[in-house]
Design an enzyme around this catalytic site. Structure first.
Site, PDB file in Angstrom:
ATOM      1  N   ASP A  83       0.771  -1.238   0.000  1.00 36.82           N
ATOM      2  CA  ASP A  83       0.000   0.000   0.000  1.00 36.82           C
ATOM      3  C   ASP A  83       0.807   1.297   0.000  1.00 36.82           C
ATOM      4  O   ASP A  83       0.613   2.156  -0.836  1.00 36.82           O
ATOM      5  CB  ASP A  83      -0.928   0.036   1.216  1.00 36.82           C
TER       6      ASP A  83
ATOM      7  N   GLU B 134       2.537  -9.568  11.611  1.00 36.35           N
ATOM      8  CA  GLU B 134       2.281  -9.023  10.274  1.00 36.35           C
ATOM      9  C   GLU B 134       3.604  -8.642   9.587  1.00 36.35           C
ATOM     10  O   GLU B 134       3.838  -8.969   8.440  1.00 36.35           O
ATOM     11  CB  GLU B 134       1.338  -7.817  10.395  1.00 36.35           C
TER      12      GLU B 134
HETATM   13  C1  DGY Z   1      -5.314  -1.972   4.629  1.00 38.65           C
HETATM   14  O1  DGY Z   1      -6.433  -1.644   5.040  1.00 38.65           O
HETATM   15  O2  DGY Z   1      -4.259  -1.601   5.159  1.00 38.65           O
HETATM   16  C2  DGY Z   1      -5.227  -2.892   3.483  1.00 38.65           C
HETATM   17  O3  DGY Z   1      -3.919  -3.251   3.202  1.00 38.65           O
HETATM   18  C3  DGY Z   1      -5.881  -2.334   2.241  1.00 38.65           C
HETATM   19  O4  DGY Z   1      -5.990  -3.383   1.329  1.00 38.65           O
END
Ligand code: DGY
Length: 419
Positions: free
Chosen positions: A163, A390
């Site tokens: 992202d 994560e």
């Molecule tokens: C988030 O909400 O961070 C996701 O990666 C978007 O897909």
């Protein structure tokens, strides 16, 4: 060690809802994500093939008529996430987002077929999945390949899965932010602020979403009009590999994908044009603003995953990758620590992600066995010590983002058990 294997299985089971699995067990991601689900299915395939196939079938239940598989499916109409189905308003039977994600699912289906003895019912179900994936891969070439080069554009940073990677910074800087933006972020309620993307990034994400919604997600219109349009090396490498893997696996099911065989030759030819001999490196291309993106990020090395038929280039990229995090016993930061955009803790701007390591391991294992084994060992080591988070800080292995993270557990199972 067996203890970590058991924990990985439990992590997936505990994150499982009906027919699909959440990326984590807290409120950060309360839905089904496209590439998360594919990695998760690979993890299940080591102990519950039924769950693996169902995971993918549930994902495909949200495929749009034109072939796109959305990046998020909101099966439960959960509204604790932003932007949820009400913001996207795509009007589909399975509520979803209106953009996609890297099609890693094709590579995963090939692995599942290659590694398992399938019964007749499973074969039938997988054949159906492959037919739908053919439509998905064709969708990329039909709707995202502006100049018929076999290379596709992403039109939103979320499509990359990475992202807030600095690869998008210069393109996002040029976006005209909606003046009337009014939204409330939910991620900051469950995650540390210094781990998550900045407000300026979210302003762009939501401005783009609003733009696509205005055109009712019409794929031709949004490709032509999007304020963000990048031909990304990482994304195209995953697509090339996905296409090759789908072609291979479809042969076992007597399916004809010869149209894609021709396409892939073109894709490879044109991807190689983005290799800059002087720097011995691939750069992504900002199609909207006509400029190369000169950021040293890990996804540029995903070309190794594409298995390009070019030994010289592959070797040059491997040599460069060896220097990327040299001296660190825990590969690979998402951005080179020497790059000015590097941030130790912020999401895709520096931390180590297990799926990146896995993609590189897959790309290296037939080209440089020793390096691949080292990467695998180090990744397994950190997962056994720190368990399934994560992402991780490369300096001190601090666990970042969400806990009980499904794809870290799933990919641990693959790295550990696939011998
Ligand atoms: C988030 O909400 O961070 C996701 O990666 C978007 O897909």
């Amino acid at each position: 060690m067996t203890e970590t294997v058991e924990l990985a299985k439990r992590t997936l089971i505990q994150n499982r809802k009906s027919g699909y699995t959440l990326p984590t067990n807290n409120k950060l991601y309360p839905a089904q994500w496209n590439w998360d689900s594919a990695f998760i299915a690979l993890g299940y395939s080591y102990f519950n093939l039924e769950y693996a196939i169902t995971e993918l079938e549930t994902l495909l239940s949200g495929q749009w008529d034109d072939g796109m598989i959305p990046h998020i499916l909101f099966h439960d109409n959960d509204e604790s996430y932003f932007p949820n189905h009400k913001t996207w308003e795509c009007g589909k039977n399975v509520p979803s987002s209106g953009i996609t994600q890297p099609p890693i699912i094709s590579t995963i289906i090939k692995k599942i077929v290659d590694q398992n003895n399938l019964n007749d019912d499973q074969k039938k179900r997988i054949k159906n999945i492959i037919i739908k994936l053919k439509k998905y891969i064709e969708w990329f070439f039909n709707f995202r390949d502006t100049n018929n080069t076999g290379l596709v554009s992403i039109i939103h940073p979320w499509e990359s899965g990475l992202d807030n990677s600095p690869i998008w910074d210069s393109a996002l800087d040029k976006i005209k932010i909606d003046v009337n933006l009014n939204y409330e972020r939910r991620d900051l309620k469950v995650s540390k602020i210094d781990n998550r993307p900045l407000k300026k990034d979210y302003d762009c994400y939501i401005t783009l979403l609003n733009q696509f919604k205005k055109y009712n997600y019409d794929p031709h219109k949004i490709l032509n009009l999007s304020m963000f349009n990048v031909i990304d090396i990482g994304f195209n490498s995953i697509l090339i590999r996905a296409t090759k893997d789908l072609i291979q696996v479809s042969k076992k099911f007597n399916l004809d994908l010869s149209n894609l065989e021709k396409k892939i030759v073109l894709s490879e030819e044109n991807l190689i044009k983005f290799y800059k001999e002087k720097d011995q490196y691939f750069y992504s291309y900002d199609f909207k603003n006509h400029s190369l993106i000169k950021v040293d990020a890990i996804s540029n090395y995903f070309v190794l995953f594409a298995n390009l038929d070019n030994k010289k280039i592959n070797n040059n990229i491997i040599n460069k990758l060896k220097k990327y995090n040299s001296g660190k016993d825990f590969f690979f930061t998402t951005v080179n620590p020497k790059d000015t955009s590097f941030e130790e803790k912020r999401y895709w701007r520096g931390p180590v992600w297990i799926n990146s390591n896995w993609i590189l391991y897959e790309g290296l294992k037939e080209k440089d066995k020793d390096f691949a084994t080292l990467l695998k060992k180090r990744t397994i080591r950190v997962l056994e010590e720190k368990k399934f988070h994560e992402y991780y800080n490369y300096k001190n292995e601090e666990c970042l983002g969400a806990n009980n993270f499904s794809w870290s557990a799933a990919l641990y199972l693959d790295l550990k058990l696939n011998i």
